[in-house]
Design a protein around this motif. Structure first.
Motif, PDB file in Angstrom:
ATOM      1  N   SER A  11      36.560 -21.290  18.950  1.00  7.16           N
ATOM      2  CA  SER A  11      37.859 -20.733  19.897  1.00  7.16           C
ATOM      3  C   SER A  11      38.135 -19.346  19.819  1.00  7.16           C
ATOM      4  O   SER A  11      38.518 -18.962  20.657  1.00  7.16           O
ATOM      5  N   SER A  12      37.683 -18.748  18.730  1.00  8.47           N
ATOM      6  CA  SER A  12      37.932 -17.108  18.790  1.00  8.47           C
ATOM      7  C   SER A  12      37.167 -16.541  17.631  1.00  8.47           C
ATOM      8  O   SER A  12      36.149 -17.268  17.278  1.00  8.47           O
ATOM      9  N   GLN A  13      37.425 -15.611  16.970  1.00  8.29           N
ATOM     10  CA  GLN A  13      36.682 -14.803  16.162  1.00  8.29           C
ATOM     11  C   GLN A  13      36.888 -15.619  14.790  1.00  8.29           C
ATOM     12  O   GLN A  13      37.811 -15.607  13.888  1.00  8.29           O
ATOM     13  N   PRO A  14      35.640 -16.124  14.230  1.00 15.82           N
ATOM     14  CA  PRO A  14      35.706 -16.909  13.056  1.00 15.82           C
ATOM     15  C   PRO A  14      35.790 -15.882  11.865  1.00 15.82           C
ATOM     16  O   PRO A  14      35.031 -14.812  11.919  1.00 15.82           O
ATOM     17  N   THR A  15      36.173 -16.444  10.741  1.00 18.30           N
ATOM     18  CA  THR A  15      36.232 -15.582   9.457  1.00 18.30           C
ATOM     19  C   THR A  15      35.380 -16.132   8.180  1.00 18.30           C
ATOM     20  O   THR A  15      35.280 -15.771   7.411  1.00 18.30           O
ATOM     21  N   ALA A  16      35.389 -17.424   8.326  1.00 21.04           N
ATOM     22  CA  ALA A  16      34.711 -18.472   7.405  1.00 21.04           C
ATOM     23  C   ALA A  16      34.149 -19.761   7.937  1.00 21.04           C
ATOM     24  O   ALA A  16      34.448 -19.971   9.059  1.00 21.04           O
ATOM     25  N   ILE A  17      33.119 -20.251   7.206  1.00 20.18           N
ATOM     26  CA  ILE A  17      32.520 -21.162   7.563  1.00 20.18           C
ATOM     27  C   ILE A  17      32.061 -22.215   6.321  1.00 20.18           C
ATOM     28  O   ILE A  17      32.194 -22.016   5.260  1.00 20.18           O
ATOM     29  N   ALA A  18      31.931 -23.609   6.795  1.00 18.09           N
ATOM     30  CA  ALA A  18      31.853 -24.675   5.908  1.00 18.09           C
ATOM     31  C   ALA A  18      30.991 -25.776   6.642  1.00 18.09           C
ATOM     32  O   ALA A  18      31.229 -25.958   7.723  1.00 18.09           O
ATOM     33  N   ILE A  19      30.259 -26.666   5.875  1.00 23.03           N
ATOM     34  CA  ILE A  19      29.465 -27.899   6.410  1.00 23.03           C
ATOM     35  C   ILE A  19      29.886 -28.970   5.789  1.00 23.03           C
ATOM     36  O   ILE A  19      29.916 -29.097   4.339  1.00 23.03           O
ATOM     37  N   ASP A  20      30.060 -30.053   6.360  1.00 25.07           N
ATOM     38  CA  ASP A  20      30.381 -31.250   5.700  1.00 25.07           C
ATOM     39  C   ASP A  20      29.100 -32.348   5.560  1.00 25.07           C
ATOM     40  O   ASP A  20      27.659 -31.763   5.931  1.00 25.07           O
ATOM     41  N   ALA A  21      28.980 -33.383   5.003  1.00 26.11           N
ATOM     42  CA  ALA A  21      27.813 -34.250   4.508  1.00 26.11           C
ATOM     43  C   ALA A  21      27.274 -34.604   5.752  1.00 26.11           C
ATOM     44  O   ALA A  21      25.951 -34.790   5.713  1.00 26.11           O
ATOM     45  N   ALA A  22      27.799 -34.835   6.879  1.00 28.16           N
ATOM     46  CA  ALA A  22      27.048 -35.339   8.104  1.00 28.16           C
ATOM     47  C   ALA A  22      26.613 -34.155   9.042  1.00 28.16           C
ATOM     48  O   ALA A  22      26.033 -34.385   9.907  1.00 28.16           O
ATOM     49  N   GLY A  23      26.641 -32.883   8.463  1.00 29.15           N
ATOM     50  CA  GLY A  23      26.081 -31.924   9.183  1.00 29.15           C
ATOM     51  C   GLY A  23      26.847 -31.068  10.138  1.00 29.15           C
ATOM     52  O   GLY A  23      26.571 -30.118  11.074  1.00 29.15           O
ATOM     53  N   ASN A  24      28.271 -31.713  10.314  1.00 34.50           N
ATOM     54  CA  ASN A  24      29.224 -31.005  11.086  1.00 34.50           C
ATOM     55  C   ASN A  24      29.695 -29.616  10.340  1.00 34.50           C
ATOM     56  O   ASN A  24      29.977 -29.404   9.120  1.00 34.50           O
ATOM     57  N   VAL A  25      29.598 -28.606  11.347  1.00 30.78           N
ATOM     58  CA  VAL A  25      30.159 -27.013  10.898  1.00 30.78           C
ATOM     59  C   VAL A  25      31.439 -26.994  11.150  1.00 30.78           C
ATOM     60  O   VAL A  25      32.022 -27.027  12.421  1.00 30.78           O
ATOM     61  N   TYR A  26      32.264 -26.307  10.502  1.00 29.20           N
ATOM     62  CA  TYR A  26      33.669 -25.851  10.624  1.00 29.20           C
ATOM     63  C   TYR A  26      33.859 -24.261  10.460  1.00 29.20           C
ATOM     64  O   TYR A  26      33.263 -23.786   9.453  1.00 29.20           O
ATOM     65  N   THR A  27      34.740 -23.852  11.254  1.00 26.27           N
ATOM     66  CA  THR A  27      34.981 -22.475  10.973  1.00 26.27           C
ATOM     67  C   THR A  27      36.471 -21.941  11.016  1.00 26.27           C
ATOM     68  O   THR A  27      37.189 -22.776  11.930  1.00 26.27           O
TER      69      THR A  27
END
Length: 702
Positions: free
Chosen positions: A88-104
């Protein structure tokens, strides 16, 4: 005897029948297990943005196991990197869950973006203020460290967001000991769901249980900026000191080390790092790694505290490693084999460092990667701050990229524009996969992104600046946004600030007074982001000066009865608000008008006379140069009689002690007197009239 023979014959026939059945079953099994023959690629053509259309001839089909689809691989021997989705805007960090979904974590918009494996993006808009880092637990709950509100947000898999706890206060004993959790800038979660934050301004680590209970878990050295955990429950922080945030170089405390906090809270310095460590990771053997943003290298610290640092990759702006590997790394990750990966914020790629220290460019990324993560399959993801995207990097030998359809042609998506690919197709069925088809080279022709903007001016202020620019050509697709990117080139650390706007000018904030920056601007349309403008000359923030306004522009002239209304726009205020406008209209004489806003009314004009006008703008420092002079216009309906100018009267010049160009305007004095006739015919007429008068008088006397 006969019965015995019949029985033996029956047994023999049964065995033969069973044998035949087994043979048929074996043949059927072999046929069912036989994969389809590979297809043959006939041609590849460009599709939409990031797409290729592949026309092919299917291979010999296994009628017992029909083809269910196709996948493609890249045969050029490298990894494939492609844009998984946009945030949605400029990301500063990233993580991934066990199902392969990416979160920023999107700090500037106080939100979290979720990108599914197929690229579908959704946004969770509610977090605390400035969520700068992110983590995911085994149940799929997402946590953000909110540095400006001093708390942690929790987002459940269904999207419900809440504040898990404040980091500021721990137990009563913690408060009594003066231990607080101020400015959480990093976050990690353990297998039990306990959350840990590194608190930059209080040099502590907070621990928050799933129930929201908070304790100050331990103390660190100055400025913990990153955090990680090992399987034994030990916590590690990368400590920068005070350099990157808010201090001048002579006042900074640069510690550049790693703290280790045992499960019982005992803390000590494990080892030293390169300059300004901004990311931290630990491998299965307990070795700790940091990415060092200012010195552009990696540090490794063994469990017994022995520290080593890789070669300095960036030296006075010139890379000493092949192809500019790894300058200004931001974040770090380590895989199961002990390979270390770091995204290069300035080079837009990922560096891979093997256990023996060999460094290579793994693949490219989007612009400005600031964080990195690895999923359980070994795929690598980067959060790219400049344009708000996530890059996914996959080994070409295991690639299962999406392709639409199970018949020719099919469309391949997720390709980089302008990238050369060597593509093969594999047929997929219930019996397995075919071998790869023939390989065909394909260059995904770059979509038509906008041309580069042109920077017109940069006006620095206190902790901020304003970038004014002229857009480039949109190449047939409307420009959707602009990004002003400003890089700190002199000051405490190389930091790039990106601000997205819809038009010129763009205000860039969160800058440090006294530091030197350079800026450029890019434009984006649906096909992507175009080339950057020329980089500005270096300038110092905090040296704000104001000046007179720039010249305004006349946008409209509306003549009326003995008056005119003049509309203006476009004046640069010079850093001080415009207080008014002046209008100068020239006809048979000079007439003035003034107004605090547009439009400006000028009265006292003479109907039927032709005029031209010019305008100026004023602020507290003075008056601007004049605008361009308007086209001539006539005011009102003409009078029944307009006296001509007095013949023989010299023209006078009207000059002003203002910034008017030209500075003088010619005008003529006017009079209602009739002209003095000088034609010889008029003289003859007068003489004839006099003679007639004399003759008439003589006749009367007679």
């Amino acid at each position: 005897m006969a019965l015995n023979q019949i029985s033996q014959q029956h047994t023999s026939l049964t065995k033969v029948a069973i044998g035949w059945l087994l043979a048929v079953f074996a043949l059927l099994s072999a046929q069912l297990a036989l994969a389809n023959a590979p297809p043959t690629i006939d041609s590849i053509a460009a599709g939409g943005p990031g797409q290729a259309v592949v026309t092919f001839t299917p291979g010999l089909a296994n009628e017992f196991s029909p083809i269910t689809g196709y996948r493609y691989i890249n045969d050029d021997g490298t990894l494939i990197d492609y844009t998984l989705g946009y945030t949605s805007s400029q990301p500063t960090a990233i993580a991934i869950d066990a199902a392969g979904n990416v979160y920023t974590a999107n700090a500037s918009s106080n939100s979290v973006s979720k990108i599914a494996p197929d690229g579908t993006t959704s946004v969770f808009d509610i977090t605390g203020r400035f969520p700068i880092r992110i983590a995911v637990d085994a149940a799929g709950n997402v946590y953000t460290a909110n540095s400006r509100s001093n708390d942690v947000s929790k987002i459940t898999p269904d999207g419900t967001s809440s504040i898990l706890a404040s980091t500021l206060y721990g137990t009563a004993a913690d408060t009594a000991d003066g231990k607080f959790g101020v400015h959480p800038v990093a976050i990690a979660v353990d297998a039990a769901g306990n959350v840990y934050t590194a608190n930059y301004s209080s040099n502590t680590v907070s621990k928050i249980t799933p129930a929201g209970d908070v304790t100050i878990f331990g103390e660190t050295d100055v400025g913990p900026a990153a955090i990680t955990l090992d399987a034994a429950g030990n916590v590690y922080t990368a400590n920068q000191g005070l350099g990157p945030i808010g201090c001048r170089p002579r006042d900074c405390v640069n510690v550049n080390n790693v703290s280790k906090i045992r499960p019982d809270g005992a803390a000590f310095i494990l080892g030293t790092t390169g300059e300004v460590p901004n990311g931290i990771a630990v491998d299965a053997a307990g070795n700790v790694y940091t990415s060092n943003g200012l010195s552009s290298n990696m540090s490794k610290i063994t469990p017994d505290g022995f520290s080593t640092t890789s070669e300095t990759i960036l030296t006075t702006g010139v890379s000493s490693a092949p192809q500019g590997i790894g300058s200004a790394p931001q974040g770090i990750a380590v895989d199961a084999a002990g390979n270390v990966y770091m995204p290069s914020w300035l080079d837009d790629n990922v560096t891979k460092i093997t256990p023996d220290g060999t460094m290579t460019i793994l693949a490219g990324t989007g612009h400005g990667p600031v964080a990195i993560a690895i999923d359980k399959a070994g795929n690598i993801y980067t959060a790219n701050s400049t344009y708000g995207s996530v890059t996914k990097i996959i080994d070409s030998s295991i690639a299962t990229y999406p392709a639409t359809g199970d018949t020719s042609p099919i469309t391949i998506t997720g390709l980089y524009s302008g990238t050369e690919y060597v593509l093969s197709l594999i047929a997929v069925s219930g019996a397995g996969e075919s071998v790869a088809s023939n390989s065909v080279s394909f260059n995904n022709v770059a979509a038509i992104a906008p041309d580069a903007p042109t920077i017109d001016s940069i006006r620095p202020g206190a902790g901020q600046l304003t970038v004014a620019f002229t857009p480039g050509y949109d190449n047939g697709s409307p420009i959707t946004s602009y990004t002003a990117s400003c890089l700190r080139v002199v000051g405490s650390g190389r930091v790039r600030i990106n601000v997205v706007g819809s038009t010129s000018p763009i205000a860039v904030t969160s800058m440090f007074n006294g530091d030197t920056y350079e800026c450029f601007v890019t434009a984006t349309n649906i096909f992507g982001t175009g080339p950057a403008s020329a980089t500005s000359e270096p300038f110092v923030v905090g040296t704000f000066t104001i000046s007179e306004p720039g010249a305004p522009q006349i946008t409209n002239i509306e003549p009326g009865d003995a008056q005119v209304s003049i509309s203006v726009s476009g004046a640069d205020d010079g850093g001080s608000p415009i207080t008014g406008y002046n209008a100068y209209c020239f006809g048979e004489r000079l007439l003035l008008g003034a107004s605090p806003t547009s439009p400006i009314a000028v009265s006292g004009l003479t109907n039927g006379v032709s005029y031209t006008c010019a305008v100026t703008a004023t602020n507290d420092l003075g008056e601007s140069p004049t605008s361009a002079t308007s086209e001539s216009f006539v005011v009102g309906a003409p009078d029944t009689f307009v006296p001509p100018p007095l013949y023989g009267t010299p023209r006078s010049s009207i000059c002003f002690p203002l910034k008017i160009a030209p500075s003088c305007f010619s005008s003529s004095a006017t009079s209602s007197a009739t002209p003095v006739p000088t034609s010889p015919l008029w003289l003859l007429g007068i003489m004839a009239g006099l003679l007639s008068l004399v003759g008439f008088r003589k006749l009367r006397k007679a």
